[in-house]
Design an enzyme around this catalytic site. Structure first.
Site, PDB file in Angstrom:
ATOM      1  CG  HIS A  71     -63.512  56.507  81.891  1.00  0.00           C
ATOM      2  ND1 HIS A  71     -62.181  56.440  81.542  1.00  0.00           N
ATOM      3  CD2 HIS A  71     -63.608  55.939  83.125  1.00  0.00           C
ATOM      4  CE1 HIS A  71     -61.500  55.863  82.526  1.00  0.00           C
ATOM      5  NE2 HIS A  71     -62.352  55.550  83.495  1.00  0.00           N
ATOM      6  CD  GLU A  73     -63.111  60.781  78.502  1.00  0.00           C
ATOM      7  OE1 GLU A  73     -61.978  61.248  78.716  1.00  0.00           O
ATOM      8  OE2 GLU A  73     -63.733  60.084  79.330  1.00  0.00           O
ATOM      9  CB  CYS A  99     -57.839  56.880  80.407  1.00  0.00           C
ATOM     10  SG  CYS A  99     -59.237  55.989  79.693  1.00  0.00           S
ATOM     11  CB  CYS A 102     -61.300  57.570  76.988  1.00  0.00           C
ATOM     12  SG  CYS A 102     -62.460  56.954  78.238  1.00  0.00           S
TER      13      CYS A 102
END
Length: 162
Positions: A71, A73, A99, A102
């Site tokens: 991801h 992040e 999410c 994250c």
């Protein structure tokens, strides 16, 4: 005097541009880590360095999630870690609400504010964790006048002969 774009919208526009580098088309996500109005790291959804990307070989699905992708992040955080840049007392601008995993990583890394553009599967556990940890979060929208202002300027520049 020209109307300058506010900082929040400026950084969010950066995240939206960075998202265009994503290699997992399930969600084109970009993020910008910011400290004292300075960008310290960026990231987008993509495979581990040197490994095939979703847009090359397809998705690697487990329980409805593509696990091939790191991801954005996490990519922002690891970019800072690799470069020895502290993420303590920072904020992140991310195209999609983070999410749960994250969110945990961002909090643990010292991010104090999460700014996002799209509501995206806003996880109630992530929201509760943010509230419990005192991490602020806000949806940021872009005022189209800044996009249109840029478009007009580009059109004017193209019409000029050197």
């Amino acid at each position: 005097m020209r109307d300058r774009i506010p900082w929040k919208q400026y950084f969010m526009m950066q995240a939206l541009v960075i998202a265009q580098r994503s290699t997992c088309n399930r969600a084109l996500v970009g993020s910008v880590l910011v400290k004292d109005n300075r960008i310290i790291g960026t990231g987008y959804n993509g495979a581990v360095t040197g490994q095939p990307h979703c847009d090359e070989v397809g998705h690697q699905m487990v329980d409805g999630h593509c696990v091939r992708t790191i991801h954005s992040e996490i990519n922002s955080l690891t970019q800072c870690a690799k470069n020895g840049v502290s993420t303590s007392n920072t904020e992140i601008y991310v195209t999609h609400f983070p999410c749960y995993n994250c969110t945990k990583a961002l909090i643990q890394s010292g991010v104090k504010r999460i700014n996002y553009y799209f509501n995206y599967r806003d996880n109630p556990l992530a929201i509760k964790l943010l509230q419990d940890c005192g991490v602020e979060y806000e949806q940021i929208k872009i005022d189209r006048k800044y996009v249109e202002q840029l478009s007009r300027k580009l059109e004017d520049d193209e019409g000029q002969v050197n």
